[in-house]
Enzyme design. Sequence first.
Site, PDB file in Angstrom:
ATOM      1  N   ASP A   6       9.168   4.843  15.141  1.00 43.75           N
ATOM      2  CA  ASP A   6       8.839   6.246  14.935  1.00 43.75           C
ATOM      3  C   ASP A   6       9.092   6.968  16.249  1.00 43.75           C
ATOM      4  OD1 ASP A   6       7.868   8.579  13.893  1.00 43.75           O
ATOM      5  OD2 ASP A   6       5.760   8.059  14.144  1.00 43.75           O
ATOM      6  N   ILE A   7       9.903   7.994  16.208  1.00 45.34           N
ATOM      7  CA  ILE A   7      10.149   8.773  17.420  1.00 45.34           C
ATOM      8  C   ILE A   7       9.772  10.216  17.131  1.00 45.34           C
ATOM      9  CG2 ILE A   7      11.840   9.479  19.152  1.00 45.34           C
ATOM     10  CD1 ILE A   7      13.480   7.017  18.339  1.00 45.34           C
ATOM     11  N   ASP A   8       8.882  10.734  17.941  1.00 47.05           N
ATOM     12  CA  ASP A   8       8.370  12.073  17.732  1.00 47.05           C
ATOM     13  C   ASP A   8       9.035  13.008  18.747  1.00 47.05           C
ATOM     14  OD1 ASP A   8       6.838  14.221  17.063  1.00 47.05           O
ATOM     15  OD2 ASP A   8       4.988  13.036  16.916  1.00 47.05           O
ATOM     16  N   CYS A  48      16.226  21.722  17.079  1.00 47.49           N
ATOM     17  CA  CYS A  48      17.494  22.435  16.923  1.00 47.49           C
ATOM     18  C   CYS A  48      18.624  21.456  17.230  1.00 47.49           C
ATOM     19  CB  CYS A  48      17.547  23.649  17.852  1.00 47.49           C
ATOM     20  SG  CYS A  48      17.716  23.202  19.588  1.00 47.49           S
ATOM     21  N   LEU A  80       0.708   3.576   8.588  1.00 45.41           N
ATOM     22  CA  LEU A  80       1.501   4.058   7.458  1.00 45.41           C
ATOM     23  C   LEU A  80       2.659   4.902   7.954  1.00 45.41           C
ATOM     24  CD1 LEU A  80      -1.714   5.093   5.707  1.00 45.41           C
ATOM     25  CD2 LEU A  80      -0.101   3.586   4.557  1.00 45.41           C
ATOM     26  N   LEU A  81       3.733   4.881   7.196  1.00 43.71           N
ATOM     27  CA  LEU A  81       4.870   5.697   7.590  1.00 43.71           C
ATOM     28  C   LEU A  81       5.376   6.527   6.417  1.00 43.71           C
ATOM     29  CD1 LEU A  81       6.377   5.788  10.398  1.00 43.71           C
ATOM     30  CD2 LEU A  81       8.306   4.948   9.069  1.00 43.71           C
ATOM     31  N   LYS A  82       5.745   7.748   6.715  1.00 39.61           N
ATOM     32  CA  LYS A  82       6.220   8.667   5.682  1.00 39.61           C
ATOM     33  C   LYS A  82       7.402   8.070   4.923  1.00 39.61           C
ATOM     34  CE  LYS A  82       8.396  12.552   6.678  1.00 39.61           C
ATOM     35  NZ  LYS A  82       8.565  13.876   7.302  1.00 39.61           N
ATOM     36  N   GLU A 137       0.829  -1.211   0.000  1.00 39.29           N
ATOM     37  CA  GLU A 137       0.000   0.000   0.000  1.00 39.29           C
ATOM     38  C   GLU A 137       0.862   1.259   0.000  1.00 39.29           C
ATOM     39  OE1 GLU A 137      -2.535   0.865   3.393  1.00 39.29           O
ATOM     40  OE2 GLU A 137      -3.246   2.686   2.408  1.00 39.29           O
TER      41      GLU A 137
HETATM   42 ZN    ZN Z   1      15.744  22.164  20.379  1.00 39.52          ZN
END
Ligand code: ZN
Length: 435
Positions: free
Chosen positions: A129-131, A148, A343-345, A64
């Site tokens: 996945d790490i946000d 940053c 789903l993953l980008k 998919e």
């Molecule tokens: Zn930062």
Amino acid sequence: MTLDTDQIKAETKEPVLNSKAPVQEEVSKMHMDQYYKRLFPFETFYKWLNYSTKEPTQYLKNREFSFTIENDIYLRYQSFASFEEMKREIIAKCPNKIDIGAIYNIPPKLAKTVQSGVLKPQEKELVFDIDMTDYDDIRTCCTGGDICHKCWGWMSAAMKILNEALRALQLDNSARKAIINYLSVIRGGEDQSKKVNIGIGENHPHIQRSLKIANSYFKKVVLGSQNVLKFPSGWKKMLEIIPVNDLKTRLDAKWSKENEELGIPNNPKINGSVNSSAKDEDIDMDTESISIERWEELVDCLEQEGNKKSKERIYPATLISEIVLQYVYPRLDENVSTHLNHLLKSPFCIHPKTGKVCVPIGHHEIDKFDPMTAPTIFTLLKEIDNYDSTNTTEEGRSSVPDIEKTSLKKYTKMFDMLVNKIPDTDPSRKDNLSF
Ligand SMILES: [Zn+2]
């Protein structure tokens, strides 16, 4: 009409606080069209997902894809029978974003033609996945989607810890859930102060390996660049983990008094986090090592407490390791790893706001990689123009592929190298296809 809306948008934009910051260009359909036609690495992308350069396999045909197109319209269950179809469709639909999903039992594009329940996800690569927003409670530099150099240290730690852990495991797709469980060290929601419990005595090898990496990142990132014990909000958060009340009160009072004497403001994010590029210079030299001093003080106090033979005995070494892990251990989004239909980008996607290319990097490159200077769709298209303008002959321009004219080359080469490690004929080795 176009001009009018552009003007309205420009006027309603947030005020730019730092006058040196360039006005943000917007990613347009024209940019995306040029990008797919001239730069997107279709060949390697195909081999990566097909596990072969040759005939299309089930891995591609039943895979998919989902596209986000104009006006945020989301097209799920796209699938392609061949390299040519995949390339043609991506260029024609010109998606703002491509997501990659699972491999199904039948081509997902047939979803609408079959009865519900027939289309079933079968397998998917193991992804993590790490946000960055999951670090907001301990980040002192940015919040939300901002990033940053200072917070990038956590991503570096995450990649190293996961890499060590995965090398120690024989991967098996059916063991996905067990792996995630094995890797879950931080547990509990916002209302739980202490989220790591490793037990007293000899640690599990995974904990030992992780701690070895985490200890140095704790000093460098958490105490160093993040300076988490500089501000009351930061030290209170850490002291909450400690089960000795009078120790907490004592240190809180002492550090508050010190801050008052040093004239340190109460809020680390007092200047907002809009101009993260300006943040690197504003480390106050006098307080650069204050978190390191305070951490040593805390460790000393814990060791003294540990020597007391009181009823509620604490184990300083264990507690210290638990704090280090809570602050450094990767905060994994478990749903992405455990659910097949998540789903993953896709790599080489363009971030719709910043124009940055989602580039693959190997774990050896993580410390050399600078997320602030990652290539953007704007710089890449300009690089092609610059190259072409210095090569006035048609032959000079067309004999070199567009990708070679840009700084994206480095990343497509890395992607090629990774994908080429996988022998064509051996799809069983596909688990090695991770970054
Ligand atoms: Zn930062």
